[in-house]
Design a protein around this motif. Structure first.
Motif, PDB file in Angstrom:
ATOM      1  N   ARG A  93       4.545  -4.728   7.811  1.00  0.00           N
ATOM      2  CA  ARG A  93       6.205  -3.927   7.518  1.00  0.00           C
ATOM      3  C   ARG A  93       6.216  -3.071   6.584  1.00  0.00           C
ATOM      4  NH1 ARG A  93       9.750  -8.702   5.064  1.00  0.00           N
ATOM      5  NH2 ARG A  93       9.450  -8.006   2.776  1.00  0.00           N
ATOM      6  N   LEU A  94       5.113  -2.687   5.907  1.00  0.00           N
ATOM      7  CA  LEU A  94       5.002  -1.546   4.636  1.00  0.00           C
ATOM      8  C   LEU A  94       3.864  -1.195   4.277  1.00  0.00           C
ATOM      9  CD1 LEU A  94       6.887  -0.171   2.732  1.00  0.00           C
ATOM     10  CD2 LEU A  94       6.666  -1.808   0.992  1.00  0.00           C
ATOM     11  N   VAL A  95       3.088  -0.017   3.915  1.00  0.00           N
ATOM     12  CA  VAL A  95       2.327   0.506   3.500  1.00  0.00           C
ATOM     13  C   VAL A  95       3.088   0.971   2.347  1.00  0.00           C
ATOM     14  CG1 VAL A  95      -0.141   1.840   3.768  1.00  0.00           C
ATOM     15  CG2 VAL A  95       1.165  -0.275   5.549  1.00  0.00           C
ATOM     16  N   HIS A  96       2.322   1.050   1.023  1.00  0.00           N
ATOM     17  CA  HIS A  96       2.148   1.885   0.169  1.00  0.00           C
ATOM     18  C   HIS A  96       0.858   2.428  -0.260  1.00  0.00           C
ATOM     19  CE1 HIS A  96       6.044   2.996  -2.815  1.00  0.00           C
ATOM     20  NE2 HIS A  96       4.448   4.148  -3.005  1.00  0.00           N
ATOM     21  N   GLY A  97       0.610   3.600  -0.672  1.00  0.00           N
ATOM     22  CA  GLY A  97      -0.435   3.742  -1.452  1.00  0.00           C
ATOM     23  C   GLY A  97      -0.095   4.447  -2.995  1.00  0.00           C
ATOM     24  N   VAL A  98      -1.297   4.537  -3.707  1.00  0.00           N
ATOM     25  CA  VAL A  98      -0.863   5.321  -4.947  1.00  0.00           C
ATOM     26  C   VAL A  98      -2.730   5.681  -5.428  1.00  0.00           C
ATOM     27  CG1 VAL A  98      -1.542   2.618  -5.848  1.00  0.00           C
ATOM     28  CG2 VAL A  98       0.071   4.305  -7.276  1.00  0.00           C
ATOM     29  N   ASP A  99      -2.554   7.305  -6.198  1.00  0.00           N
ATOM     30  CA  ASP A  99      -3.327   7.892  -6.833  1.00  0.00           C
ATOM     31  C   ASP A  99      -3.059   8.568  -8.029  1.00  0.00           C
ATOM     32  OD1 ASP A  99      -5.622   8.263  -4.750  1.00  0.00           O
ATOM     33  OD2 ASP A  99      -5.534   9.473  -6.461  1.00  0.00           O
ATOM     34  N   ALA A 108      -1.362  13.154   1.242  1.00  0.00           N
ATOM     35  CA  ALA A 108      -1.073  11.861   1.736  1.00  0.00           C
ATOM     36  C   ALA A 108      -0.145  11.659   2.874  1.00  0.00           C
ATOM     37  CB  ALA A 108      -1.948  10.373   0.851  1.00  0.00           C
ATOM     38  N   ARG A 109       0.569  11.873   2.046  1.00  0.00           N
ATOM     39  CA  ARG A 109       2.338  12.478   2.377  1.00  0.00           C
ATOM     40  C   ARG A 109       2.638  13.320   3.876  1.00  0.00           C
ATOM     41  NH1 ARG A 109       5.402  12.967  -2.966  1.00  0.00           N
ATOM     42  NH2 ARG A 109       5.639  10.983  -4.258  1.00  0.00           N
ATOM     43  N   GLN A 110       2.193  14.229   3.875  1.00  0.00           N
ATOM     44  CA  GLN A 110       1.337  15.356   5.265  1.00  0.00           C
ATOM     45  C   GLN A 110       1.018  14.069   6.554  1.00  0.00           C
ATOM     46  OE1 GLN A 110      -0.234  18.712   3.138  1.00  0.00           O
ATOM     47  NE2 GLN A 110       1.482  19.481   2.136  1.00  0.00           N
ATOM     48  N   ASN A 111      -0.469  13.597   5.577  1.00  0.00           N
ATOM     49  CA  ASN A 111      -1.443  13.414   6.710  1.00  0.00           C
ATOM     50  C   ASN A 111      -0.922  12.109   7.296  1.00  0.00           C
ATOM     51  OD1 ASN A 111      -2.919  15.319   6.206  1.00  0.00           O
ATOM     52  ND2 ASN A 111      -4.602  13.492   4.816  1.00  0.00           N
ATOM     53  N   PRO A 113       3.100  10.711   7.006  1.00  0.00           N
ATOM     54  CA  PRO A 113       4.590  10.317   7.186  1.00  0.00           C
ATOM     55  C   PRO A 113       4.627   8.832   6.956  1.00  0.00           C
ATOM     56  CG  PRO A 113       4.080  11.844   8.898  1.00  0.00           C
ATOM     57  CD  PRO A 113       2.450  11.570   8.339  1.00  0.00           C
ATOM     58  N   GLU A 114       4.224   8.202   7.696  1.00  0.00           N
ATOM     59  CA  GLU A 114       5.128   6.776   8.424  1.00  0.00           C
ATOM     60  C   GLU A 114       4.354   5.612   6.873  1.00  0.00           C
ATOM     61  OE1 GLU A 114       2.774   8.031  11.916  1.00  0.00           O
ATOM     62  OE2 GLU A 114       2.202   8.281   9.758  1.00  0.00           O
ATOM     63  N   ALA A 115       3.783   6.083   6.482  1.00  0.00           N
ATOM     64  CA  ALA A 115       3.853   5.422   4.733  1.00  0.00           C
ATOM     65  C   ALA A 115       4.102   5.973   4.036  1.00  0.00           C
ATOM     66  CB  ALA A 115       2.137   4.679   4.644  1.00  0.00           C
ATOM     67  N   LEU A 116       4.174   5.615   2.811  1.00  0.00           N
ATOM     68  CA  LEU A 116       4.495   5.415   1.034  1.00  0.00           C
ATOM     69  C   LEU A 116       3.202   5.805   0.566  1.00  0.00           C
ATOM     70  CD1 LEU A 116       7.711   3.234   0.944  1.00  0.00           C
ATOM     71  CD2 LEU A 116       8.227   5.810   1.655  1.00  0.00           C
ATOM     72  N   PHE A 117       3.585   6.934  -0.408  1.00  0.00           N
ATOM     73  CA  PHE A 117       2.992   7.185  -1.366  1.00  0.00           C
ATOM     74  C   PHE A 117       3.292   7.218  -2.188  1.00  0.00           C
ATOM     75  CE2 PHE A 117       0.953   8.008   2.714  1.00  0.00           C
ATOM     76  CZ  PHE A 117       0.112   6.912   2.801  1.00  0.00           C
ATOM     77  N   SER A 118       2.325   7.162  -3.695  1.00  0.00           N
ATOM     78  CA  SER A 118       2.911   7.519  -5.071  1.00  0.00           C
ATOM     79  C   SER A 118       1.822   8.090  -6.073  1.00  0.00           C
ATOM     80  CB  SER A 118       3.742   5.834  -5.444  1.00  0.00           C
ATOM     81  OG  SER A 118       4.872   5.844  -5.141  1.00  0.00           O
ATOM     82  N   VAL A 119       2.429   8.597  -7.283  1.00  0.00           N
ATOM     83  CA  VAL A 119       1.463   8.828  -8.426  1.00  0.00           C
ATOM     84  C   VAL A 119       1.211   8.017  -9.136  1.00  0.00           C
ATOM     85  CG1 VAL A 119       0.425  10.466 -10.242  1.00  0.00           C
ATOM     86  CG2 VAL A 119       1.918  11.272  -7.738  1.00  0.00           C
TER      87      VAL A 119
END
Length: 265
Positions: A93-99, A108-111, A113-119
């Motif tokens: 139901r949710l995928v979040h990436g962090v880098d 990642a946000r461009q590739n 967009p269905e997921a969430l990404f944070s620094v």
């Protein structure tokens, strides 16, 4: 190998100013060595096979996590978000990436967009307690300065009963000096000589149970070396990975663990 700030700058230049995923050695947007078990290695390898091997590494990790549609999933060291797309295919139901590298997060946000990404840093994750059901990290932990801090943060953000899966290469005890002589990424500090036993201790200290480490190097090193031996990258990427593995200086592992208490979900 330099100090912490020097090593951080090497990684920032490598993953920020440069675009490793654009190199033919990786192909397809992934940045990992690949899992080659089901790919024939007796002929010339294709780009599609290289991409399939990198995808298979993610699939191997995800198979251990048993991701379902009810789960909230975090990837630590998400890179350019291509792996997150693979996670999404499992239907959570949710995928979040962090880098840690802002340029990677933007890619990642461009590739995907269905997921969430944070620094954010692996040892200081920008999420609240019990935020996720599953945490994974694919070929990133060799860069983490503080594996103990990473283990503690994973324990904090995982709900009771949640699962962790980490895959990367780990050094043999006492092998750091030889690895620095053989491999430029250890010499310049981009990769660190963490041991798998040390990481297992970190996980148990952080409160994880059912900590297991499985060697999967038999399905990594040979395929990687054959890919490096062909194509335009053969003069630019170090083929000493296979030599180091055969000398017992490092190996590739899949490490899994579980938070105690609560139902598994």
């Amino acid at each position: 190998m330099g100090d912490h700030s020097t090593r951080a700058e090497v990684r920032r230049r490598t993953y920020g100013e440069r675009d490793l995923a654009a190199l033919h050695v990786f192909a397809g947007g992934f940045i990992n060595f690949g899992y080659w078990r089901d790919i024939p290695l007796d002929g010339t390898l294709t780009v599609d096979q290289r991409i399939a091997a990198q995808q298979a590494l993610y699939d191997t990790v995800l198979d251990t996590l048993h991701v379902t549609s009810d789960h909230r999933v975090l990837e630590v060291g998400c890179g350019q978000g291509v792996g997150a797309r693979t996670v999404l295919e499992r239907g959570p139901r949710l995928v979040h990436g962090v880098d840690l590298v802002p340029e990677q997060v933007q890619r990642a946000r461009q590739n995907t967009p269905e997921a969430l990404f944070s620094v954010g840093a692996a040892d200081d994750l920008p999420f609240g307690d019990d935020s996720f059901d599953r945490v994974l990290s694919v070929e990133a932990a060799q860069h983490f300065e503080d594996l103990g801090g990473f283990a503690r943060e994973c324990a904090r953000v995982l709900r009771p009963g949640g699962r962790l899966a980490v895959t990367t290469f780990f050094a043999a005890p006492g092998a750091e000096a030889e690895l620095r002589e053989l491999l430029k990424t250890f010499e310049n500090g981009m990769d660190l000589a963490h041991t798998v036993d040390g990481f297992g201790t970190d996980l148990r200290t952080a409160g994880f149970v059912d900590v297991r480490a499985e060697s999967i190097g038999a399905h990594v090193w040979e395929g990687l070396d054959r890919w490096l031996a062909q194509g335009p990258h053969r003069d630019h990427w170090d083929r000493n990975w296979l030599r180091a593995a055969r000398r017992g200086l490092l190996d590739y592992h899949l490490v899994t663990a579980r938070q105690p208490a609560g139902s598994e979900g």
